[in-house]
Design a protein around this motif. Structure first.
Motif, short mmCIF file in Angstrom:
data_model
loop_
_atom_site.label_atom_id
_atom_site.label_comp_id
_atom_site.label_asym_id
_atom_site.label_seq_id
_atom_site.Cartn_x
_atom_site.Cartn_y
_atom_site.Cartn_z
N VAL A 108 -15.96 56.21 -3.72
CA VAL A 108 -15.30 57.08 -5.32
C VAL A 108 -15.72 56.40 -6.53
CG1 VAL A 108 -13.47 57.65 -6.43
CG2 VAL A 108 -13.14 57.95 -4.01
N LEU A 109 -16.14 55.17 -6.58
CA LEU A 109 -16.12 54.54 -8.10
C LEU A 109 -17.92 54.68 -8.25
CD1 LEU A 109 -14.43 51.05 -8.05
CD2 LEU A 109 -14.11 53.28 -9.37
N ASP A 110 -18.56 54.39 -7.34
CA ASP A 110 -20.34 55.29 -7.20
C ASP A 110 -20.13 56.84 -7.87
OD1 ASP A 110 -20.93 52.82 -6.52
OD2 ASP A 110 -21.32 53.66 -3.96
N GLN A 111 -19.24 57.62 -7.32
CA GLN A 111 -19.81 58.93 -8.11
C GLN A 111 -19.11 59.26 -9.44
OE1 GLN A 111 -16.86 59.92 -4.60
NE2 GLN A 111 -17.72 62.17 -4.49
N ALA A 127 -22.26 57.19 -11.19
CA ALA A 127 -23.16 58.62 -10.99
C ALA A 127 -23.49 59.63 -12.47
CB ALA A 127 -23.37 58.76 -9.67
N ALA A 128 -21.81 60.11 -12.14
CA ALA A 128 -21.35 61.09 -13.08
C ALA A 128 -21.93 60.30 -14.22
CB ALA A 128 -20.26 62.11 -12.46
N ASP A 129 -21.95 59.67 -14.83
CA ASP A 129 -21.46 58.74 -16.16
C ASP A 129 -20.15 58.84 -17.11
OD1 ASP A 129 -22.39 57.38 -18.03
OD2 ASP A 129 -22.48 59.10 -19.17
N TRP A 130 -18.86 59.40 -16.50
CA TRP A 130 -17.78 60.00 -16.06
C TRP A 130 -17.15 57.98 -16.41
CZ3 TRP A 130 -12.48 57.76 -15.20
CH2 TRP A 130 -11.44 58.90 -15.40
N LEU A 131 -17.75 57.51 -15.94
CA LEU A 131 -17.23 55.48 -15.25
C LEU A 131 -18.87 55.01 -15.85
CD1 LEU A 131 -14.73 53.63 -15.19
CD2 LEU A 131 -15.50 53.92 -12.27
N ARG A 132 -18.12 53.42 -16.82
CA ARG A 132 -19.02 52.45 -16.48
C ARG A 132 -18.99 51.42 -16.72
NH1 ARG A 132 -21.44 54.86 -22.48
NH2 ARG A 132 -22.32 57.05 -22.10
N LEU A 133 -19.31 50.69 -16.04
CA LEU A 133 -18.45 49.05 -15.44
C LEU A 133 -20.04 48.27 -15.47
CD1 LEU A 133 -18.06 49.97 -11.74
CD2 LEU A 133 -16.30 49.76 -13.44
N PRO A 134 -19.15 47.03 -16.38
CA PRO A 134 -20.48 46.73 -17.08
C PRO A 134 -20.88 44.92 -16.03
CG PRO A 134 -18.87 45.39 -16.63
CD PRO A 134 -18.13 46.45 -16.14
N GLY A 135 -20.85 46.15 -14.51
CA GLY A 135 -22.39 45.02 -13.40
C GLY A 135 -21.60 46.04 -12.65
N THR A 136 -22.06 45.86 -11.23
CA THR A 136 -22.49 46.59 -10.16
C THR A 136 -20.56 47.12 -9.04
OG1 THR A 136 -22.10 44.75 -8.60
CG2 THR A 136 -24.45 45.26 -9.40
N VAL A 137 -20.50 48.26 -9.23
CA VAL A 137 -19.05 48.75 -7.87
C VAL A 137 -18.95 47.41 -7.62
CG1 VAL A 137 -18.05 50.01 -7.13
CG2 VAL A 137 -19.73 50.91 -8.36
#
Length: 546
Positions: free
Chosen positions: A392-395, A398-408
């Motif tokens: 889910v986090l990858d999705q 990828a959709a640029d709905w969520l941004r993380l400072p690092g990897t999933v």
């Protein structure tokens, strides 16, 4: 002998003062009041039956002192004015000046005069009574003050009292034999002692009449002047009942501010009275600002009523017959409206229709609703999404709905001491704001959703994201009694929870049965295209109060 402003205090005896007070005692909810007197010989009394019993006892106590004073010779002509000794603070032009820190009148500017009189004062709230020896001019200037007796000039007083030493406080047996002094109080309760009297031997020096504009003694109208909401009530405001109501309301609000504990029910009643009074004041004066104040008072009463409903834990709209469930609500009615607005936002803006994605979007939106940023831990993510968290986090990334400072993977491994800082671009301050609530409500909504999604019985049954979404939706759409839908409706249209949970209408019944088995719903029915049911008693605090 009159009391002159320039007389030296050391040549006279101090005017006597007796103060009787009625104060709350213990917890306000108990209703106990304490009666205290400034005379050391008078012990405090407590009345568990409430203020009415205390006021009755206070009036009796005051009249006992008056009878003793009368038996002891009445007011003393050589006494120094007790009001002057208090810097004439008892008749300051503005009764609120002392509370606001204003200066008292300069002592030299106060001109006492007239004979010494015995006075009794009772405040309009029924909490303070004061007996005092003072000059006639001060007595006439003090609102709600009555002159009961006038002292003889000192020379005549000495002749009348020759051979007998006047005692300031005779014995109780003497006091009981005296019944010639009566007190008239501002609350109009009759005194248990009959008759009025002036000093014996010779007629008293005439006492100046109290100012009608201050005392209203002749008309019996009480105080002519007061303040409420930083506005002065005009002394000539008509109708007279409106003027009295505004003055009493101002006193009542100030008395409420002195309470040791809040009473939302009482405060709501005061706001409702204020709204009615200010609306009438606006009608008779044509002042539009008064009508605005009335509307604000109506809103304050509504908000305070809501606070009371949440404070005592009762459902809103109860019948008052004592049969309603007592529930400590997690959300107020207004916060429940905001919760439903978040559900609508999630349904419209989730980047993918899967239930797992919508559940993640819901929880992350509540974390970042105010500033577009928030903190999550790996435990949060796996608790919400179980084994689907990484996918889910990858999705979402990828959709640029969520941004993380690092990897999933880094986000899933983050601990409470070093949470992951997430960013939701659509909720950043430079974007149009979809929500109107503040940070306190955001925190409450986030906690509410966390309790629903992380419910222990839902976790124990290992129910999936779709069933958890349905649990959140049903909790947000209940009446005060816990039934699904508004009180006047027959449940919820089946297509609405189906759309939110990405189900077909006929698939909802399967997940409803799972919620019944998990003791989330006490009963449920999906016939006729409607979802009917009732929240289980254990989850009633999560009800959204439609």
């Amino acid at each position: 002998m009159t009391v002159e402003a320039g007389a030296r205090q050391e040549e006279r005896v101090a005017g006597r003062v007796w103060t009787v007070r009625l104060d709350p005692y213990g917890r306000p909810s108990a209703g106990t009041v304490r009666l205290s007197c400034s005379r050391p010989a008078c012990a405090d009394q407590r009345f568990p039956d409430g203020a009415a019993a205390g006021r009755k006892a206070a009036v009796g106590h005051v009249n006992t002192h008056l009878a003793r004073i009368r038996a002891g010779g009445g007011p003393r002509g050589e006494a120094w004015c007790a009001c002057r000794a208090a810097d004439c603070a008892w008749h300051t032009p503005d009764p609120d000046a002392g509370r606001r820190g204003g200066a008292r009148p300069v002592t030299g500017a106060v001109r006492c005069g007239g004979p010494v009189v015995l006075t009794v004062y009772a405040d309009r709230t029924g909490r303070l009574w004061r007996i005092a020896e003072m000059c006639a001019r001060c007595a006439a200037a003090i609102p709600d003050c009555r002159a009961l007796d006038t002292a003889l000039p000192p020379a005549r007083q000495g002749q009348a009292a020759s051979g007998a030493a006047a005692e300031p406080e005779p014995t109780d047996s003497t006091a009981r034999a005296v019944d010639s002094v009566a007190a008239l109080f501002s609350d109009h309760h009759p005194s248990p002692v009959g008759g009025t009297s002036s000093s014996p031997a010779t007629g008293p020096t005439p006492v100046p009449r109290a100012r009608a504009a201050t005392l209203g003694e002749a008309s019996g109208r009480g105080k002519q002047w007061g303040k409420i909401a930083q506005r002065t009530v005009p002394h000539d405001l008509q109708p007279d009942a409106l003027r009295v109501e505004l003055i009493e309301l101002g006193d009542a609000f100030r008395a409420y501010q002195q309470r040791t504990e809040p009473d939302p029910a009482l405060l709501a009643e005061l706001h409702e009275r204020k709204a009615r009074a200010f609306a009438l004041w606006a009608d008779v004066s044509g002042d539009g600002s008064l009508r605005d104040e009335a509307r604000r008072a109506e809103k304050a009463a509504e908000t305070t009523r809501e606070m009371q409903n949440n404070r005592v834990g009762r459902i809103i709209g109860n019948t008052g017959n004592g049969d309603e469930p007592v529930v400590q609500r997690l959300l107020t009615q207004k916060q429940s409206v905001h919760a439903r607005s978040v559900l609508e936002y999630v349904e419209a803006h989730a980047p993918h229709p899967e239930a797992e994605v919508r559940l993640a979007v819901l929880m992350l939106t509540l974390r970042a609703a105010r500033a577009g940023t928030g903190n999550v831990t790996g435990q949060d993510l796996t608790g919400w999404l179980q084994g689907d968290a990484e996918h889910v986090l990858d999705q979402l990334v990828a959709a640029d709905w969520l941004r993380l400072p690092g990897t999933v993977a880094d986000a899933l491994a983050s601990q409470p001491e070093s949470p992951t800082a997430i960013t939701v671009p659509a909720l950043l301050p430079e974007r149009p704001r979809p929500f109107a609530f503040g940070k306190t409500t955001r925190s409450k909504l986030s906690g509410w959703a966390q309790k629903a999604v992380g419910d222990r019985k839902l976790r124990k049954k290992k129910l999936g994201a779709t069933t958890r979404l349905l649990a959140v939706y049903t909790a947000a759409h209940t009446s005060p009694d816990g039934r699904l839908g508004r009180p006047e409706d027959d449940g919820l249209p089946l297509n609405e929870p189906a759309t939110f949970c990405t189900l077909l209408p006929h698939q909802v019944a399967e997940h409803v049965e799972l919620l019944v088995a998990a003791d989330w719903l006490a009963e449920a029915d999906t016939t006729g295209g409607r979802l009917r049911g009732h929240l289980a008693e254990r989850v009633l605090p999560l009800g959204g109060l439609l």
